[in-house]
Design an enzyme around this catalytic site. Sequence first.
Site, mmCIF file in Angstrom:
data_model
loop_
_atom_site.group_PDB
_atom_site.id
_atom_site.type_symbol
_atom_site.label_atom_id
_atom_site.label_comp_id
_atom_site.label_asym_id
_atom_site.label_seq_id
_atom_site.Cartn_x
_atom_site.Cartn_y
_atom_site.Cartn_z
ATOM 1 N N HIS A 1 5.770 -12.226 5.660
ATOM 2 C CA HIS A 1 5.648 -11.854 3.970
ATOM 3 C C HIS A 1 6.972 -11.440 3.752
ATOM 4 O O HIS A 1 7.943 -11.082 4.384
ATOM 5 C CB HIS A 1 4.708 -10.527 4.277
ATOM 6 N N ILE B 1 0.839 -1.352 0.024
ATOM 7 C CA ILE B 1 -0.013 0.124 0.002
ATOM 8 C C ILE B 1 0.784 1.361 0.007
ATOM 9 O O ILE B 1 0.374 2.318 -0.501
ATOM 10 C CB ILE B 1 -0.747 0.072 1.045
HETATM 11 P P1 AMP Z 1 6.991 -4.905 7.493
HETATM 12 O O1 AMP Z 1 7.445 -3.544 7.801
HETATM 13 O O2 AMP Z 1 8.038 -5.626 6.786
HETATM 14 O O3 AMP Z 1 6.043 -5.887 8.456
HETATM 15 O O4 AMP Z 1 5.836 -4.806 6.060
HETATM 16 C C1 AMP Z 1 4.763 -4.471 6.127
HETATM 17 C C2 AMP Z 1 4.155 -3.896 4.994
HETATM 18 O O5 AMP Z 1 2.864 -3.736 4.852
HETATM 19 C C3 AMP Z 1 4.665 -2.335 4.549
HETATM 20 O O6 AMP Z 1 5.372 -2.025 3.407
HETATM 21 C C4 AMP Z 1 3.347 -1.598 4.747
HETATM 22 O O7 AMP Z 1 3.445 -0.743 3.709
HETATM 23 C C5 AMP Z 1 2.278 -2.726 4.370
HETATM 24 N N1 AMP Z 1 0.980 -2.593 4.306
HETATM 25 C C6 AMP Z 1 0.184 -2.253 5.485
HETATM 26 N N2 AMP Z 1 -0.996 -2.377 5.360
HETATM 27 C C7 AMP Z 1 -1.241 -2.799 3.871
HETATM 28 C C8 AMP Z 1 -2.342 -2.833 3.223
HETATM 29 N N3 AMP Z 1 -3.683 -2.655 3.598
HETATM 30 N N4 AMP Z 1 -2.334 -3.425 1.815
HETATM 31 C C9 AMP Z 1 -1.088 -3.878 1.454
HETATM 32 N N5 AMP Z 1 0.220 -3.478 2.074
HETATM 33 C C10 AMP Z 1 0.020 -3.109 3.296
#
Ligand code: AMP
Length: 112
Positions: free
Chosen positions: A99, A31
């Site tokens: 992820h 996002i």
């Molecule tokens: P991390 O910091 O490695 O846990 O990555 C989490 C990621 O999830 C971040 O890059 C966020 O931008 C992403 N993220 C958070 N909410 C969403 C969402 N609703 N859809 C897609 N990505 C998201």
Amino acid sequence: MSDCLFCRIVAGEIPATLVRESERTMAFRDIAPQAPTHVLVVPKDHYPDVAALSAQPALLAELVEQAHQVAADEGLGERGYRLVFNTGADAGQTVFHAHAHVLGGRALGHLA
Ligand code: AMP
């Protein structure tokens, strides 16, 4: 887990831009993209981080294969891409559902 953001995306309860799906994984666009291509690849089942996911090596291999296919589909197979698993507080993990970040489409520089 009903309170997990990525479980809710997998369940279709929260919208996301899906780019790829396999039997046990799903890939959708981040996002807040940090590069021209920024896709997250997640297992459909809940594992809090890649350390937990490593107990399921076949699933981890499926996830990495899907990440490579995402990169290939985005035209990054030749020029390269970065695959990142943030794990725990010092890495800045914010979503505790395992992820892989697939990042590419620009020169990403060296890791800090
Ligand atoms: P991390 O910091 O490695 O846990 O990555 C989490 C990621 O999830 C971040 O890059 C966020 O931008 C992403 N993220 C958070 N909410 C969403 C969402 N609703 N859809 C897609 N990505 C998201």
